[in-house]
Design a protein around this motif. Sequence first.
Motif, mmCIF file in Angstrom:
data_model
loop_
_atom_site.group_PDB
_atom_site.id
_atom_site.type_symbol
_atom_site.label_atom_id
_atom_site.label_comp_id
_atom_site.label_asym_id
_atom_site.label_seq_id
_atom_site.Cartn_x
_atom_site.Cartn_y
_atom_site.Cartn_z
ATOM 1 N N MET A 159 0.825 -1.209 0.000
ATOM 2 C CA MET A 159 0.000 0.000 0.000
ATOM 3 C C MET A 159 0.861 1.262 0.000
ATOM 4 N N MET A 160 1.954 1.244 0.748
ATOM 5 C CA MET A 160 2.800 2.434 0.832
ATOM 6 C C MET A 160 3.472 2.739 -0.506
ATOM 7 N N PHE B 15 -1.935 5.068 -3.907
ATOM 8 C CA PHE B 15 -2.948 5.434 -2.930
ATOM 9 C C PHE B 15 -2.689 6.857 -2.442
ATOM 10 N N PRO B 16 -3.724 7.580 -2.019
ATOM 11 C CA PRO B 16 -3.517 8.941 -1.505
ATOM 12 C C PRO B 16 -2.572 8.949 -0.309
ATOM 13 N N MET B 17 -1.841 10.036 -0.158
ATOM 14 C CA MET B 17 -0.929 10.178 0.972
ATOM 15 C C MET B 17 -1.673 10.134 2.298
ATOM 16 N N ASP B 18 -2.915 10.639 2.300
ATOM 17 C CA ASP B 18 -3.711 10.602 3.528
ATOM 18 C C ASP B 18 -3.989 9.169 3.942
ATOM 19 N N THR B 19 -4.313 8.292 2.969
ATOM 20 C CA THR B 19 -4.564 6.880 3.260
ATOM 21 C C THR B 19 -3.309 6.226 3.834
ATOM 22 N N LYS B 20 -2.178 6.514 3.237
ATOM 23 C CA LYS B 20 -0.908 5.942 3.708
ATOM 24 C C LYS B 20 -0.587 6.422 5.116
ATOM 25 N N ARG B 21 -0.874 7.686 5.381
ATOM 26 C CA ARG B 21 -0.612 8.231 6.712
ATOM 27 C C ARG B 21 -1.494 7.564 7.757
ATOM 28 N N LYS B 22 -2.790 7.379 7.439
ATOM 29 C CA LYS B 22 -3.696 6.738 8.389
ATOM 30 C C LYS B 22 -3.317 5.277 8.619
#
Length: 271
Positions: free
Chosen positions: A247-248, A252-259
């Motif tokens: 996933m990283m 995928f959006p950076m927000d998704t990766k951060r969460k």
Amino acid sequence: MLNHQLKLRKPLAVFDLETTGVNVVKDRIVEISIAKANIDGTVTVKTRRVNPEMPIPLESSLVHGIYDEDVKDEPTFKQIAKSMAQFLEGCDLAGFNSNRFDVPILVEEFLRNEVDFDIKNRRLIDAQRIFHLMEPRTLSAAYKFYCKKELIDAHSAEADTIATLEVLNEQVKYYEGVTIKDSKGVAFEPVKNDMDVLHEITASKLVDFAQRMAFNKDGIEVINFGKHAGKPVVQVLKEEPSYYDWMMKGDFPMDTKRKLTEIKLRAFNNK
């Protein structure tokens, strides 16, 4: 002069974006309009166009009326990011379909340009969520229904922004004291002139803005797509450690990766 009757503990920034498309990861902002509802009842409106540093697809231009020629001499988002973050400092955020589109796009732009824009302590109010809960229709119909006016210049960021603020203001007056029944048949009053309550019914169930993860009925974060759909995120990370790296490194959006990273750190640091 615009004004409002919303009960605010902090300013409420109602905003709307026009973009090159609808892909949170790849598309960029071409216009942003913000109507800041201040605690004293006044409203401050700021609108500006942005050079997206990429061609605007014709199908997008036909919707919002903004073409490459219109933004070629405008500043890039990087050039205005810090001043915009300052204007939004201490504000809750609101819009129409904002939790699914405008907020994720805006957060991505800030993250992409390394500008700190923390939304953890902000209330997120989505007038569309309230509208669909009570009267499933579009912004133009919402404006006609609540404000008794025709929406002129729909898909102009400023027109849509001001209309959304007017709709939200009228929604609160219209639905205060109105009860509906939940899925179990229990009557409750969902709409109050309180940003905490409006946040609860429009944004409290979000894990990430792209909704690649979601809360299940027990309040546990689960994967919301693909082969692991419905499985707890922590369980997937434990059983398939490579999933995190996939996933990283994925689109995928950076927000998704951060969460996802926050969930991983929380789970494994608590062991």
